[in-house]
Design a protein around this motif. Structure first.
Motif, PDB file in Angstrom:
ATOM      1  N   ALA A   5      -0.515  -1.538  -9.540  1.00  0.00           N
ATOM      2  CA  ALA A   5       0.003  -2.781  -9.276  1.00  0.00           C
ATOM      3  C   ALA A   5       2.101  -2.400  -9.638  1.00  0.00           C
ATOM      4  CB  ALA A   5      -0.063  -3.923 -10.679  1.00  0.00           C
ATOM      5  N   ASP A   6       2.925  -3.264  -9.250  1.00  0.00           N
ATOM      6  CA  ASP A   6       3.841  -2.594  -9.021  1.00  0.00           C
ATOM      7  C   ASP A   6       5.601  -4.019  -9.969  1.00  0.00           C
ATOM      8  OD1 ASP A   6       5.638  -0.305  -9.560  1.00  0.00           O
ATOM      9  OD2 ASP A   6       7.092  -1.578  -8.816  1.00  0.00           O
ATOM     10  N   THR A   7       6.067  -4.203 -10.380  1.00  0.00           N
ATOM     11  CA  THR A   7       7.006  -4.391 -10.173  1.00  0.00           C
ATOM     12  C   THR A   7       7.578  -5.375  -9.125  1.00  0.00           C
ATOM     13  OG1 THR A   7       8.592  -4.045 -11.704  1.00  0.00           O
ATOM     14  CG2 THR A   7       6.665  -5.107 -12.538  1.00  0.00           C
ATOM     15  N   SER A   8       8.075  -4.505  -8.700  1.00  0.00           N
ATOM     16  CA  SER A   8       8.994  -4.469  -6.844  1.00  0.00           C
ATOM     17  C   SER A   8       8.251  -4.803  -6.035  1.00  0.00           C
ATOM     18  CB  SER A   8       8.799  -2.685  -6.386  1.00  0.00           C
ATOM     19  OG  SER A   8       9.674  -1.626  -7.776  1.00  0.00           O
ATOM     20  N   MET A   9       9.032  -6.435  -5.159  1.00  0.00           N
ATOM     21  CA  MET A   9       9.247  -6.533  -4.297  1.00  0.00           C
ATOM     22  C   MET A   9       8.313  -6.024  -3.093  1.00  0.00           C
ATOM     23  SD  MET A   9      10.459  -9.100  -5.635  1.00  0.00           S
ATOM     24  CE  MET A   9      11.156 -10.510  -4.765  1.00  0.00           C
ATOM     25  N   GLY A  10       8.004  -7.108  -2.708  1.00  0.00           N
ATOM     26  CA  GLY A  10       6.753  -6.360  -1.272  1.00  0.00           C
ATOM     27  C   GLY A  10       5.677  -5.636  -1.298  1.00  0.00           C
ATOM     28  N   VAL A  11       5.029  -5.922   0.000  1.00  0.00           N
ATOM     29  CA  VAL A  11       4.065  -4.854   0.061  1.00  0.00           C
ATOM     30  C   VAL A  11       4.042  -3.400  -0.338  1.00  0.00           C
ATOM     31  CG1 VAL A  11       2.156  -4.267   1.804  1.00  0.00           C
ATOM     32  CG2 VAL A  11       2.748  -6.752   1.129  1.00  0.00           C
ATOM     33  N   GLY A  12       3.218  -3.138  -1.074  1.00  0.00           N
ATOM     34  CA  GLY A  12       3.381  -1.212  -1.010  1.00  0.00           C
ATOM     35  C   GLY A  12       2.333  -0.943   0.113  1.00  0.00           C
ATOM     36  N   GLU A  13       2.513   0.249   0.050  1.00  0.00           N
ATOM     37  CA  GLU A  13       1.757   0.298   1.491  1.00  0.00           C
ATOM     38  C   GLU A  13       1.195   1.690   0.983  1.00  0.00           C
ATOM     39  OE1 GLU A  13       2.368  -0.291   5.086  1.00  0.00           O
ATOM     40  OE2 GLU A  13       2.021  -1.972   5.226  1.00  0.00           O
ATOM     41  N   SER A  14       1.788   2.255   0.013  1.00  0.00           N
ATOM     42  CA  SER A  14       1.340   3.774  -0.385  1.00  0.00           C
ATOM     43  C   SER A  14       1.257   4.264  -1.761  1.00  0.00           C
ATOM     44  CB  SER A  14       2.388   5.213   0.153  1.00  0.00           C
ATOM     45  OG  SER A  14       3.339   4.914  -0.703  1.00  0.00           O
ATOM     46  N   ILE A  15       0.095   5.511  -2.547  1.00  0.00           N
ATOM     47  CA  ILE A  15       0.295   5.420  -3.946  1.00  0.00           C
ATOM     48  C   ILE A  15       1.076   5.525  -4.093  1.00  0.00           C
ATOM     49  CG2 ILE A  15      -0.447   7.082  -5.238  1.00  0.00           C
ATOM     50  CD1 ILE A  15      -2.496   7.982  -3.329  1.00  0.00           C
ATOM     51  N   GLY A  16       2.888   6.048  -3.485  1.00  0.00           N
ATOM     52  CA  GLY A  16       4.345   6.218  -4.090  1.00  0.00           C
ATOM     53  C   GLY A  16       4.444   4.789  -4.576  1.00  0.00           C
ATOM     54  N   ASP A  17       4.157   3.727  -3.831  1.00  0.00           N
ATOM     55  CA  ASP A  17       4.746   2.478  -4.372  1.00  0.00           C
ATOM     56  C   ASP A  17       4.137   1.714  -5.288  1.00  0.00           C
ATOM     57  OD1 ASP A  17       4.271   1.892  -0.499  1.00  0.00           O
ATOM     58  OD2 ASP A  17       5.773   2.612  -2.261  1.00  0.00           O
ATOM     59  N   TYR A  18       3.305   2.317  -6.443  1.00  0.00           N
ATOM     60  CA  TYR A  18       2.877   1.780  -7.385  1.00  0.00           C
ATOM     61  C   TYR A  18       2.482   2.248  -8.987  1.00  0.00           C
ATOM     62  CZ  TYR A  18       0.248  -1.104  -4.066  1.00  0.00           C
ATOM     63  OH  TYR A  18       0.004  -2.331  -2.873  1.00  0.00           O
ATOM     64  N   GLY A  19       3.392   1.668 -10.170  1.00  0.00           N
ATOM     65  CA  GLY A  19       3.207   2.423 -11.399  1.00  0.00           C
ATOM     66  C   GLY A  19       2.362   2.425 -11.829  1.00  0.00           C
ATOM     67  N   TYR A  20       1.459   1.360 -11.881  1.00  0.00           N
ATOM     68  CA  TYR A  20       0.361   0.858 -12.910  1.00  0.00           C
ATOM     69  C   TYR A  20      -0.736   1.062 -12.238  1.00  0.00           C
ATOM     70  CZ  TYR A  20       4.594  -0.685 -15.716  1.00  0.00           C
ATOM     71  OH  TYR A  20       5.486  -1.213 -15.693  1.00  0.00           O
ATOM     72  N   TRP A  21      -2.153   2.190 -12.818  1.00  0.00           N
ATOM     73  CA  TRP A  21      -3.140   2.105 -12.421  1.00  0.00           C
ATOM     74  C   TRP A  21      -4.265   1.682 -12.836  1.00  0.00           C
ATOM     75  CZ3 TRP A  21      -4.146   3.928  -7.284  1.00  0.00           C
ATOM     76  CH2 TRP A  21      -3.264   4.009  -6.860  1.00  0.00           C
ATOM     77  N   GLY A  22      -5.005   1.542 -12.786  1.00  0.00           N
ATOM     78  CA  GLY A  22      -6.828   1.402 -13.684  1.00  0.00           C
ATOM     79  C   GLY A  22      -7.136   2.673 -13.342  1.00  0.00           C
ATOM     80  N   GLN A  23      -8.286   2.804 -14.314  1.00  0.00           N
ATOM     81  CA  GLN A  23      -9.313   3.943 -14.371  1.00  0.00           C
ATOM     82  C   GLN A  23      -9.843   3.854 -12.952  1.00  0.00           C
ATOM     83  OE1 GLN A  23      -9.528   1.439 -15.387  1.00  0.00           O
ATOM     84  NE2 GLN A  23     -11.718   1.247 -15.929  1.00  0.00           N
ATOM     85  N   GLY A  24     -10.215   2.814 -12.322  1.00  0.00           N
ATOM     86  CA  GLY A  24     -11.298   3.097 -11.228  1.00  0.00           C
ATOM     87  C   GLY A  24     -12.683   2.105 -11.625  1.00  0.00           C
ATOM     88  N   THR A  25     -13.351   2.230 -10.926  1.00  0.00           N
ATOM     89  CA  THR A  25     -15.200   1.910 -11.149  1.00  0.00           C
ATOM     90  C   THR A  25     -15.602   1.963 -10.010  1.00  0.00           C
ATOM     91  OG1 THR A  25     -15.997  -0.392 -11.559  1.00  0.00           O
ATOM     92  CG2 THR A  25     -14.509  -0.704  -9.938  1.00  0.00           C
ATOM     93  N   GLN A  26     -17.115   2.672 -10.051  1.00  0.00           N
ATOM     94  CA  GLN A  26     -17.371   2.891  -8.685  1.00  0.00           C
ATOM     95  C   GLN A  26     -18.391   1.650  -8.057  1.00  0.00           C
ATOM     96  OE1 GLN A  26     -18.011   6.418  -7.490  1.00  0.00           O
ATOM     97  NE2 GLN A  26     -19.085   5.096  -5.520  1.00  0.00           N
ATOM     98  N   VAL A  27     -18.647   1.550  -6.654  1.00  0.00           N
ATOM     99  CA  VAL A  27     -18.658   1.037  -6.043  1.00  0.00           C
ATOM    100  C   VAL A  27     -19.587   1.888  -5.218  1.00  0.00           C
ATOM    101  CG1 VAL A  27     -18.876  -1.007  -4.291  1.00  0.00           C
ATOM    102  CG2 VAL A  27     -17.765  -0.678  -5.869  1.00  0.00           C
ATOM    103  N   THR A  28     -20.809   1.603  -5.311  1.00  0.00           N
ATOM    104  CA  THR A  28     -22.202   2.164  -4.533  1.00  0.00           C
ATOM    105  C   THR A  28     -23.303   1.362  -3.704  1.00  0.00           C
ATOM    106  OG1 THR A  28     -22.413   3.826  -5.622  1.00  0.00           O
ATOM    107  CG2 THR A  28     -24.097   4.437  -3.794  1.00  0.00           C
TER     108      THR A  28
END
Length: 124
Positions: free
Chosen positions: A98-121
């Motif tokens: 997630a990020d507070t910036s406007m517009g669509v973010g299409e790369s890792i650098g466009d986001y400042g907040y990240w979750g820890q991840g969850t496995q999908v198999t």
């Protein structure tokens, strides 16, 4: 600061469905940009769904278009990823960002907040 926590991952057979949740530690009303990424073993993390809540634009990768849908519930500060018709190639660790910036973010650098991840198999 916003903390994101994903849940809902697990093991599912091909053709099945899962719904991932991304819960934020505070109101998501100021979150203008959300993204869902995934990373398969040995692969780079890639964005497959990018949403701008400021103008309601959504972009999905061709690999998930028509099968995955992002939605949100402001009352629960949660964003959801509904995944249908799952395929073995969808197997990966899934991250919301997630990020507070406007517009669509299409790369890792466009986001400042990240979750820890969850496995999908997805089994064949």
């Amino acid at each position: 600061q916003v903390q994101l926590v994903e849940s809902g991952g697990g093991l599912v057979q091909a053709g099945g469905s899962l719904r991932l949740s991304c819960a934020a530690s505070r109101s998501i009303l100021r979150i203008n940009r959300m993204g869902w990424f995934r990373q398969a073993p040995g692969e780079e993390r890639e964005v497959f769904a990018a949403i701008s809540w400021s103008d309601y634009s959504k972009r999905y990768a061709n690999s998930v278009k028509g099968r995955f849908t992002v939605s949100r519930d402001n009352t629960k500060n949660t964003v959801y990823l509904q995944m249908n018709s799952l395929k073995p190639e969808d197997t990966a660790v899934y991250y919301c960002a997630a990020d507070t910036s406007m517009g669509v973010g299409e790369s890792i650098g466009d986001y400042g907040y990240w979750g820890q991840g969850t496995q999908v198999t997805v089994s064949s």
